[in-house]
Design a protein around this motif. Structure first.
Motif: not given
Lengths: 237, 237
Positions: A7-8, A13, A16, A20, A230, A232, A234
């Protein structure tokens, strides 16, 4: 399409965000870098390079975020994310290459969170066994530093300065909503994970409209895109 | 078309080989790296990155050999030097990226010739002024080592071993006369300057048919190409 990602991770990123923007469905599977899942037997069967992200499309694996994004734009050309002009396309590739070369600066900040703490809890034998699996000498050393000898403020200042040079270059490049050819595309997508971390922790003031008006407007427009939400990005901490 | 280049630089050799394969005429201008002409005011006006090669086409400068070769193949598509299949094209880009990442190993051997001797004759002040102009920290250190603290045999052995891993990967990839998709093209062109130096000095025995039959046949075919002769891969020493 399967995406193995973290994720990070900045490279994850990127991919993704590209997926998206294309509106593509994908089966996202998390590889936990803090547990070295990227070096597990199971993952090395999928991607012998032992890095994330990696995607499987039509049964074939592909790694390296810049290459993955160009592949996605070739196979799923709508909406186009690369300039049609050959010279602009060359500038796009050189920009992504330049940003790729800055990853060592970003890692100095990123690896202080999560990864360093987990590594700090390892015994010396566990830690050595872990970094023995890291192919890149530069990354090995970054692991050692993050876990055993945290970067000094002077070193972090130097890394921050290198990232601010990137922002200065961007300020001179942005036209319309894009870094290259006046249109949003893969160059912007490649840069977004870096700017996200600058905004979040490394030098948020560097993104103020008074400091760099074009970069500030570019970043505001980029983060307002539905695909950005979308994808992410985060918070790290 | 103008090409600013250095006869022995691996990146320059790549671009010359690509231009020769395309049968393109170009005005070749030598930048003397041992005199740091790449950091001169005049050259920095042409290419602010201060690296060779750089070409001017349609009045616009472009640097970075991999990007330059892809640009040439897009603008002058005959004969094609990239695979048409998107996945093979992605593999080509990842291969070139991998070879680019090996340049530090090649430099350890290359800079012992000419450049190191010239730097060794500089005073400390002259030498410091010279490396102050080198943007990359890795290259600065390589300059310092070449001129002031020559690489040890153990370090050269490690660099050689990394280059032999490249040859082993090639042995597993070659089909027909190419590394990617069974056809000669930019992946082969990008690799040729590395193999030339392995053949010439670093590990010639590694290219024997008994050691690596596919690489040996590939290299024999590549060096027999008329474009290879025209591209000037003259001996270093």
């Amino acid at each position: 399409m399967v995406l193995y990602h973290s994720p990070k991770s900045s490279a994850s990123r990127r991919v993704r965000l590209c997926l998206e923007e294309k509106g593509l469905a994908y089966d996202a599977r998390v590889i936990d870098l803090s547990r070295q899942e990227q070096h597990s037997e199971a993952y090395l069967k999928i991607n012998p390079m032992g890095v994330v992200p990696c995607m499987i499309h039509d049964g074939r694996p592909l790694h390296e975020s810049g290459t993955m994004c160009e592949y996605l734009d070739a196979v799923f050309p709508d909406p186009p994310l690369r300039p049609r002009d050959a010279y602009d396309l060359a500038l796009m590739r050189n920009w992504i290459r330049y940003v790729d070369g800055l990853i060592g600066n970003l890692i100095k900040f990123n690896w202080r969170h999560g990864l360093a703490q987990r590594a700090a809890q390892m015994t010396e034998a566990e830690f050595q066994a872990m970094i023995a699996k890291v192919p890149s000498a530069e990354r090995k050393e970054a692991w050692r530093r993050a876990a055993r000898e945290p970067y000094t403020e002077a070193e972090l200042d130097e890394a921050r300065a290198n990232l601010l040079v990137m922002l200065d270059r961007m300020e001179g490049m942005i036209r319309g909503d894009g870094l290259i050819g006046g249109r949003y595309g893969l160059a912007d997508i490649a840069t977004a994970p870096f700017v996200r971390r600058i905004d979040e922790e490394i030098a948020p003031e560097a993104l103020s409209p008074s400091a760099r008006p074009k970069v500030a407007a570019w970043w505001q427009a980029l983060t307002a895109r539905p695909a950005f939400a979308r994808a992410d990005f985060a918070p790290f901490v």
